[in-house]
Design an enzyme around this catalytic site. Structure first.
Site, PDB file in Angstrom:
ATOM      1  N   ASP A 141       0.861  -1.177   0.000  1.00  0.00           N
ATOM      2  CA  ASP A 141       0.000   0.000   0.000  1.00  0.00           C
ATOM      3  C   ASP A 141       0.899   1.229   0.000  1.00  0.00           C
ATOM      4  OD1 ASP A 141      -2.226  -1.605   0.108  1.00  0.00           O
ATOM      5  OD2 ASP A 141      -2.533  -1.372   2.264  1.00  0.00           O
TER       6      ASP A 141
ATOM      7  N   ASP B 246     -13.407  -3.486  -2.432  1.00  0.00           N
ATOM      8  CA  ASP B 246     -13.348  -3.330  -0.977  1.00  0.00           C
ATOM      9  C   ASP B 246     -14.757  -3.542  -0.452  1.00  0.00           C
ATOM     10  OD1 ASP B 246     -10.667  -2.569  -1.223  1.00  0.00           O
ATOM     11  OD2 ASP B 246     -11.214  -0.458  -1.465  1.00  0.00           O
TER      12      ASP B 246
END
Length: 259
Positions: free
Chosen positions: A11, A130
């Site tokens: 990330d 997500d």
């Protein structure tokens, strides 16, 4: 059983690797290219770069970072975050990525998936989703803008639509599990894996090697995304693969020649 993939996930925020819990409380880990090189040496199958703020802040990913990584790596690189158009998609591939992950833009314009698949091939198109359980826990809802906004879409229906439109792979992140190190969301993964025929990459919640074994033994996930376990040195990719093989789960291991 097909060979299972282990994919370190990096990330990225402001050009550095970060990690948090439930998408917040981010801590800086290090340089993405240097970490990726280490993971490749440990026999990672692929690398994922996700710019976790690009979608929300509507910023473009810096091609220079992708180019650096592509020059240093020989394994596939997937890049996502802030991909809003076919031109963005094309630019990421031209910078050196092998696959492009799209999320918010795909929900806002589902035809984007079809356009990308037609122009670049389904093998390049990864739809990142997500999701988290609804209040009753009976189903799962999709979120966008880096997990900040409920899209009002049912997870399973969206996954099926993505496949129909031409997605080559689904990268499924459990927001409930993300960063908690309590194991993958097996219920969520089973719901999606049973609904689609394209590869599903499990993401969110890995805290131990046994969690990775569980996700392959208890779901039909094709790959496991791993972050904290590797970033904090709690295990290496090759250690994970050795344990998978001990548990009769097929994994790719390259034996290094002794010179």
């Amino acid at each position: 059983m097909l060979t299972k993939r282990i994919i370190p996930c990096l990330d990225i925020k402001n050009g550095k690797v970060v990690k948090g819990i439930n998408f917040v409380g981010l801590k800086e880990i290090g340089d993405p290219v240097e970490l990726a090189k280490i993971y490749e040496e440990q026999c990672a199958d692929e690398i994922v770069f996700l710019d976790i703020t690009a979608s929300f802040e509507e910023r473009e990913i810096i091609g220079e970072l992708i180019g650096r990584a592509a020059r240093e790596l020989s394994i596939p690189l997937t890049v996502g975050g802030g991909i809003r158009s076919i031109n963005d998609f094309r630019r990421i591939l031209a910078s050196g990525a092998d696959k492009v992950s799209i999320n918010s833009a795909a929900i806002e314009n589902p035809e984007f998936i079809h356009q990308a698949a037609n122009e670049f091939g389904v093998q390049c198109v990864v739809v990142a989703i997500d999701a988290k359980a609804n209040e009753s826990g009976s189903s799962f809802e999709v979120y966008i803008k880096g997990g900040r906004e409920n899209a009002g879409i049912d997870l399973v229906e969206w996954a099926k639509k993505c496949e129909k439109l031409g997605a080559g792979e689904i990268l499924l992140t459990s927001m409930d599990k993300d960063g908690t190190k309590t194991g993958y969301d097996l219920k969520m993964l089973n719901a999606v894996c049973s609904a689609v025929n394209i590869p599903v990459v499990a993401s969110g919640g890995c805290g131990s090697i046994s969690d990775i074994i569980d996700v392959f033994e208890k779901t039909k996930s094709d790959a496991a995304l791993v972050a904290s376990l590797f970033h904090y040195g709690e295990a290496t990719v090759d250690e994970v693969k050795e344990e998978l093989i001990k548990n009769r789960i097929p994994a790719r291991i390259i034996k290094k020649e002794i010179i």
